[in-house]
Each structure stands twice: as structure tokens, then as C-alpha cells.
Design a protein around this motif. Structure first.
Motif, PDB file in Angstrom:
ATOM      1  N   GLU A 219       0.761  -1.246   0.074  1.00 12.82           N
ATOM      2  CA  GLU A 219      -0.101   0.148   0.021  1.00 12.82           C
ATOM      3  C   GLU A 219       0.926   1.333   0.183  1.00 12.82           C
ATOM      4  N   LEU A 220       1.868   1.163   0.699  1.00 13.27           N
ATOM      5  CA  LEU A 220       2.860   2.194   0.690  1.00 13.27           C
ATOM      6  C   LEU A 220       3.870   2.582  -0.149  1.00 13.27           C
ATOM      7  N   ASN A 263      -4.052   8.204   0.620  1.00 13.03           N
ATOM      8  CA  ASN A 263      -4.773   7.619  -0.647  1.00 13.03           C
ATOM      9  C   ASN A 263      -3.908   6.598  -1.141  1.00 13.03           C
ATOM     10  N   CYS A 264      -3.855   5.340  -1.037  1.00 12.04           N
ATOM     11  CA  CYS A 264      -2.982   4.457  -1.648  1.00 12.04           C
ATOM     12  C   CYS A 264      -3.732   3.889  -2.719  1.00 12.04           C
ATOM     13  N   MET A 265      -3.072   3.655  -4.161  1.00 10.03           N
ATOM     14  CA  MET A 265      -3.961   3.090  -5.105  1.00 10.03           C
ATOM     15  C   MET A 265      -5.167   3.195  -5.075  1.00 10.03           C
ATOM     16  N   GLY A 266      -5.531   4.526  -4.828  1.00 11.41           N
ATOM     17  CA  GLY A 266      -6.978   4.871  -5.332  1.00 11.41           C
ATOM     18  C   GLY A 266      -7.748   4.618  -3.893  1.00 11.41           C
ATOM     19  N   ASN A 267      -7.572   4.180  -3.011  1.00  6.48           N
ATOM     20  CA  ASN A 267      -8.423   3.896  -2.058  1.00  6.48           C
ATOM     21  C   ASN A 267      -7.900   4.423  -0.496  1.00  6.48           C
ATOM     22  N   ARG A 268      -8.866   4.849   0.405  1.00 11.53           N
ATOM     23  CA  ARG A 268      -8.464   5.314   1.578  1.00 11.53           C
ATOM     24  C   ARG A 268      -8.064   4.696   2.640  1.00 11.53           C
TER      25      ARG A 268
END
Length: 746
Positions: A219-220, A263-268
Motif C-alpha cells: 500500500e505504501l 490515498n493508496c492505489m485509489g483507496n483510503r
């Protein structure tokens, strides 16, 4: 010392020191030390030995010329006073010279084994480490009594010192190997943890500069971090906040917590960071401190916490506020009422006979009913108040409006209650079926300086029971007298629970006799033997026990006493084959489906045949959920139990159904026996019941027989058996056994 000895000593020292430096095996090194001193001391009779100290025991190190049997015998000897030369030397930390083992008091307990191997003298010197701790002993034995010369002592001193260096070096190497192995294990564990944990660890220096990272986080996207990156380019949220936290960690040397969103890869995603100080992180800069910044994705946990928060305040089925949210809101309203001297009301709703729907149709239909109830209440209340479901089929309406006049508050509550009753007029249509649902409403006031939320709810609940008592589908206001009645009931319930724990409930047994005066059975009747109040009537506590779910425990107590009685009578051979004990069964035990397991488990535990028991039920059970009750009765009949209908003729008219039930006996109620001599009509009813029973193949028992005239008439009517004060009063088990013996002897 001769030049030759001096040269040999120098060469020996050189060789031994080289072995020590090269880390030669300790046993080989000590073996070489022994051989070298034996060669230099120039005596064929000299035999050297090196023992190492482990704890408080001496263990074999080297002894090239000593007999192996002797070495094995002294291996592990415990040091102390008078423990030979070596044990004493190590214990006292002083050199011990014994020139004649046979006469030395130090060898009193060990000379036998030494002399058996031809050893007659022993000079022992403690071996010390560089920090003056005892490591073991260096000894020289002789096969004849002998005392050391000055040269001998000098040589022993040199080789003792070499032995200490060798032992100390070997132990140091062993410690280093152990530490190295432990370090390797720790590194392997750390590596394994780093590979599997979902967290990402980042190392910062004192200037908050990135050093390196551990772990992984898709995610990071931190897999390609490098030490040229600035904090502003790292996925850590606000850079200024990050620097502030690093600074605070270094200053306080305490763990810091920090939550932030990305906001990681379009998700919160929500992350939690924890910081900790690391000392000596870099070998070339051991004095500098570093900060470990550990990152964990807590998105799922946070979402779960939000869901839990919803569950805490809202009913999951109806999505209405639950008891907790209602209580919080009610307390705020009570507080406002007290401050402004206003009046409010609370309406407590309970569905009438909802349990019957749940038990007979299942919880799925029950849940659909509750959802429909919630919808109807919403249409009535709308935004005028809070609707809460506080458990089961219980709902609460809390009107928002507070009035300055109590009469106005009462009028508004009445209007609301009538609207609620009206919304239940139409049947509930679920799965193409219609169900008539009614409701009972209790209303309490929010008033007074000492009122609490618990008081308001409790009073409304009491009022609701008052509405039920008067037929249901109505509303009632709180009545203090009814509350007092409820308090007494709750106290009685508490007393019953205490009495069960203290075994205050016992069974009394009343005989049932045939027309010839022979005993055919006994009815087990529960008695509460209160330590202060004495015997308490079952009519006082049985209804409360049934309502509070304690009846199973009471019946288990009666059944246990009945089993004990039967077991005693069987062991003393006082029973005939047909004798049985009648046990009263409560209607609620059929409803809860607990009857079979409760009874069978106790009877089986005593190893008593179920044919020894007949279960007495009332007529009302016959008409309540007939198919289910028949199934339960047949299950018990198959096991061997018999059934008797108690108080026959006083309940519902069950003549149309009685032949379908697996019963064996009818008991004529005492009210008919009392009237048996009040003209033809009195005896006609009893005669009819007896004839009916015989025609259906049932036995028939008359209860409440109190006079000789009643017994005579019943005998003439061909009754199967009689029970009552005329024959015998109910008795404790011991008294019943004595009574039975008297009957047999009379």
C-alpha cells in the motif's frame, strides 16, 4: 634448575602458549600440559592431573598417566574440607601438599580408592583465572610417599598458570561461540519476523533523515526507498508532524503514537505509526541515537471499530436505537426536566404472546414481525420522539417534547398510546400468512428531582404488566401499588434461588391406596423448609418459579428425592413391581422442551427403571400445542414413563382430545370428591369420570379423600385408588418408609 630443564621448560611453555593462542581443543591442550611437566620434573613416578571446576564439582580435564578407573571415580566430586588434596585446595583456594595419603586426614574418605590404584602422595594447587576466580586444580601424584622440592613447586606454579590460561581461553572461546550462535538465532528470528509482518519499519537519524527501511508494504509502495529521500517525499503524512514526532521521541525517549490517512492505489487507508529509540544502531557511530518509525495499516481495524460503534448504539435487526442509546438520551432529557421543572413521559411496549409466535413459527418469522412492528411505530412517531428496541419484543417510545404542565404531558402520552394501539389493528401479513398482533403499553412520567433513567424505565415496565394483567392491547399508567407487588415477586424469586443453593426444597410423599388399603403409589410433593418461616406452601412459590425459569431446578430436587426413596425401598426389598412415584410436571417444561433431558438424566444416573414414575400433567397442557406435546409425551412413554392427568375435570373440556394422548391415568380433582355426598349430582360426576376412565382403559385416582364416607362411596364406584388425609398426610421420606413398614406389619 639445570640448563637442560630450563631449556625444556622454555620449549614447553612456548608450545603450550602457541596451542592456547591457536585455540587447540582444551582437552588436548591440558593433556599436553600434563605430559610436559611429567617430562621436566624427571620422575617416572610423577603422574599429573588437571580438574576443572563446574559449579561446586570437579570434572576430569586431563590425566595421561593416572588409571582411567581412578579418574572416573573422582570425576564429579564435590569440593569441601577434607575432600582429598584437590577438593580441599579448590575449596580453601590454597595449595595442599599431602606427602602420604595413607596418613592424611584430608584423604580419610578417599584414601581407599587412591591406595587401591597405587597412589600414595598428592600435591594439589588451585588454578586461578586472570580475575582471581578458581577454575580448577592442578595435581601431581606419586606412587610412593613424597614431598615436593623447591624446584617441584616452581614447576608446578608455572604449569598451573599455563593451565589457567588454557581453561580461561577455552571458556572465553565457548562463550563467544554461544553468543555468536545466539546472535545468529536472533538474527534469523528477526529476519523471519521482518519477512512475514505486514508492518514497515523506517530508521531515521537525529536530524530526521531517512537511513533505511525494513519489511514491506504494497500500500505504501516503499520498496524502493533510498537514503537520499527527504521526509516530504515519504508516505508518512504531514512532514512537519513527522519531524515533530521524531524530535519528541529523541527528547523523551518514550514511544510516540501517530495516526494519519493516505490515498493508496485509489483507496483510503488509515495508518498507525509508533516510534522508539535505537541506541548503537551504526557501529561506526555508536554514540548517535536513531529512531525506529514502525508503520501499520489499521484500515480494517478502524472500519471494524466504526461498525462496533454502530452496534453499541443501534439494534442490528431493526436499526432502531438500542437500550444504551435510549438510556443516554433519557438521562439528557431527565437532566433538562430537572433544570427547567418540566414534565415528560416514556411509553414501554411489549408484544402480547410474541413468544408463542417465535416458538411455533420460528425466529425467522419472529424477526419479520419485529421489523414490521418497527416500521409501523416509525409511521406513528415520525420525528416526534425516539423509538428504541431494548430487547426481544420490547420497544420504548420517548417523546421529545417536554411540558410545563403534567396534565399536558399525560394528554400527549394518551394520544401517542392510542395511535400506537390503532396501528396494530390490521393483521401482520408475512409470507402470505396473516398474524394478529396486539400490544400492551406502560406509561411513566419523567418528573421529580431524584428521578433516574432506571426509575423511569422500571415504572413504565411495571405499568406495562398492569396493562397485560387487564387483558392486554391497552395502555396503563404507573401505579406504585403494582410496583410494590412486583418488588415482592422479585424478592421471592431471589429467595427461591437462595433456597435452591441451600437445599431447602425437599419432597414429601403422600401414599395412594387401592380399595383394599394396599399401597399402589405415592405422590411426591415439593415442600420449602425455610429456616425461619418454616414450611412454605407450594401455591405461594410455584407460580414465581415457573415465571422465572426456576421450575426445572425445583423439579430436579423433587425427582432426586424420589429416586433416593425408590432406591432405598428397592434395597430393603419393600416394593412390589407396580409401585411408582407420581411427579408433577409444569406446563412451561413442555414449552421449553427441557422435560425429557432433565428427567431422564436423573433417573438414568440412579439406575432406576422409568416405569417407577408417572408424570402428572394438567388438562391445560392437552390443548396447548397438541402435536408438539404429544410428541414429547410419546418420547417419554417409549422410555417407560407413565402419564396421569391431574385435577381432571377442572380445566378445559378435553374429552374430545383425551383419547389421542398417551395417558395411563386420570386423577379426579378434590373439588368433586368434596361434593360426592351433596345429592345425586355430586356422585354422578365422579361416577361418570370413573366410567369414562375405565372405558378408555385408564386407571383413575381420587385425590383429596378426607372421610370414611368418601372412601366407602369411591370403593363402591370401583375407583382404582385413593389419596388424601383420610389415608395419610404427605410425609418426609424417612417417615414414609416407617409408615410403609407399619402398614405391612398391620
Amino acid at each position: 634448575m639445570t640448563p637442560a630443564q630450563h631449556s625444556a621448560l622454555f620449549a614447553a611453555q612456548q608450545q603450550i602458549i602457541e596451542q592456547i593462542a591457536l585455540g587447540v581443543d582444551i582437552h588436548l591442550c591440558l593433556h599436553n600440559i600434563c605430559e610436559q611437566i611429567e617430562a621436566i620434573i624427571d620422575s617416572k613416578n610423577a603422574k599429573s592431573s588437571i580438574l576443572t571446576l563446574e559449579g561446586n564439582q570437579l570434572r576430569h580435564g586431563a590425566a595421561p598417566k593416572l588409571p582411567p578407573e581412578y579418574c572416573q571415580a573422582i570425576d564429579g566430586v564435590t569440593i569441601g574440607d577434607n575432600v582429598g588434596s584437590c577438593g580441599t585446595a579448590v575449596y580453601t583456594e590454597q595449595q595442599v601438599i599431602v606427602s602420604n595419603i595413607a596418613t592424611s586426614p584430608l584423604w580419610a574418605n578417599y584414601k581407599t580408592i587412591a591406595l587401591a590404584h597405587g597412589l600414595q602422595a598428592c600435591w594439589s594447587t588451585p588454578i586461578f583465572s586472570s580475575d582471581n576466580k578458581v577454575l580448577g586444580s592442578f595435581a601431581v601424584y606419586y606412587t610412593h610417599p613424597n614431598a615436593p622440592t623447591a624446584l617441584d613447586l616452581k614447576l608446578i606454579e608455572r604449569f598451573t598458570h599455563l593451565s589457567g590460561l588454557a581453561i580461561e581461553k577455552a571458556r572465553s572461546v565457548a562463550r563467544e561461540k554461544a553468543l555468536s550462535l545466539e546472535l545468529q538465532r536472533s538474527n534469523d528470528k528477526l529476519k523471519a519476523f521482518i519477512e512475514v509482518i505486514p508492518d514497515l519499519g523506517i530508521i531515521f537519524d537525529e536530524q530526521a533523515r531517512y537511513i533505511e527501511s525494513y519489511g514491506a508494504s504494497n500500500e505504501l509502495q516503499c520498496n524502493s526507498l533510498n537514503n537520499e529521500q527527504r521526509i516530504s517525499s515519504l508516505p508518512l503524512g504531514d512532514p512537519n508532524k513527522v519531524i515533530s514526532i521524531i524530535t519528541k521521541t529523541l527528547k523523551t525517549e518514550q514511544v510516540q503514537l501517530y495516526e494519519y490517512e493516505l490515498n493508496c492505489m485509489g483507496n483510503r487507508h488509515i495508518f498507525e505509526a509508533r516510534t522508539s529509540i535505537i541506541n548503537n544502531y551504526l557501529l561506526d557511530e555508536p554514540n548517535k541515537k536513531h529512531v525506529l518509525w514502525m508503520i501499520r495499516d489499521i484500515t480494517e481495524r478502524k472500519l471494524a471499530e466504526e461498525q462496533v460503534k454502530k452496534l453499541v448504539f443501534y439494534d442490528p435487526l431493526t436499526t432502531l436505537p438500542n437500550r444504551r442509546m435510549l438510556t443516554d438520551t433519557l438521562e439528557l432529557m431527565i437532566s433538562e426536566s430537572k433544570k427547567q421543572l418540566l414534565f415528560g413521559t416514556l411509553l414501554f411496549l411489549d408484544l402480547n404472546d410474541f413468544k408463542r409466535i417465535n416458538d411455533s413459527l420460528g425466529h425467522v418469522i419472529g424477526d419479520e414481525v419485529l421489523l414490521e412492528v418497527a416500521m409501523r411505530l416509525k409511521t406513528v412517531i415520525k420525528n416526534a420522539g425516539i423509538i428504541a428496541r431494548i430487547g426481544g419484543d420490547e420497544f420504548v417510545i420517548l417523546p421529545k417534547h417536554l411540558s410545563s404542565n403534567k396534565n399536558n404531558a399525560q394528554s400527549q402520552a394518551i394520544v401517542c398510546a392510542k395511535q400506537i394501539l390503532d396501528c396494530f389493528k390490521n393483521p401482520f401479513k408475512i409470507n402470505n400468512c396473516s398474524y394478529k398482533i396486539t400490544v400492551s403499553i406502560g406509561i411513566s412520567f419523567i418528573e421529580g428531582p431524584d428521578t433516574t433513567s432506571n426509575d423511569v424505565l422500571k415504572r413504565a415496565d411495571t405499568a406495562m404488566y398492569s396493562a397485560k394483567k387487564f387483558g392486554g392491547h391497552r395502555f396503563a399508567f404507573y401505579d406504585p401499588a403494582l410496583q410494590h407487588e412486583l418488588d415482592l415477586r422479585l424478592q421471592l424469586e431471589s429467595d427461591i434461588i437462595t433456597a435452591i443453593k441451600e437445599k431447602q426444597f425437599v419432597a414429601y410423599f403422600q401414599p395412594q391406596l387401592d380399595c383394599q388399603g394396599n399401597i399402589i403409589a405415592a405422590e411426591a410433593l415439593i415442600r420449602w423448609i425455610h429456616p425461619i418461616k418454616g414450611i412454605i406452601s407450594p401455591y405461594y412459590f410455584i407460580p414465581v418459579a415457573e415465571q422465572s425459569g426456576l421450575i426445572d431446578q425445583l423439579q430436579s430436587s423433587v425427582l432426586f428425592d424420589a429416586c433416593m426413596l425408590i432406591k432405598t425401598l428397592e434395597q430393603t426389598q419393600q416394593l412390589h413391581d407396580s409401585f411408582c412415584v407420581a411427579i408433577n410436571i409444569s406446563a412451561c417444561q413442555f414449552i421449553t422442551h427441557s422435560l425429557y433431558n432433565n428427567i431422564v438424566s436423573i433417573v438414568d444416573a440412579f439406575g432406576i427403571s422409568p416405569t417407577r414414575f408417572k408424570l402428572e400433567i394438567t388438562e391445560s397442557i392437552l390443548l396447548d400445542d397438541m402435536a408438539e406435546n404429544i410428541a414429547q409425551m410419546q418420547q417419554l412413554k417409549a422410555k417407560g414413563f407413565r402419564f396421569s392427568i391431574d385435577d381432571f375435570g377442572t380445566g378445559y373440556s378435553s374429552l374430545a382430545y383425551i383419547h389421542t394422548y398417551p395417558v395411563d391415568e386420570l386423577k379426579i380433582d378434590k373439588s368433586f370428591i368434596d361434593k360426592i355426598h351433596e345429592g345425586n349430582r355430586g356422585s354422578a360426576i365422579v361416577s361418570t369420570i370413573i366410567s369414562l376412565a375405565h372405558n378408555l382403559g385408564f386407571n383413575v385416582i381420587a385425590e383429596g379423600v378426607e372421610t370414611a364416607e368418601q372412601a366407602k362411596t369411591l370403593t363402591q364406584l370401583n375407583i382404582t385408588g385413593m389419596q388424601g388425609y383420610y389415608m395419610a398426610y404427605p410425609m418426609p421420606a424417612a417417615e414414609f418408609i416407617s409408615w410403609l413398614k407399619q402398614q405391612r406389619n398391620s
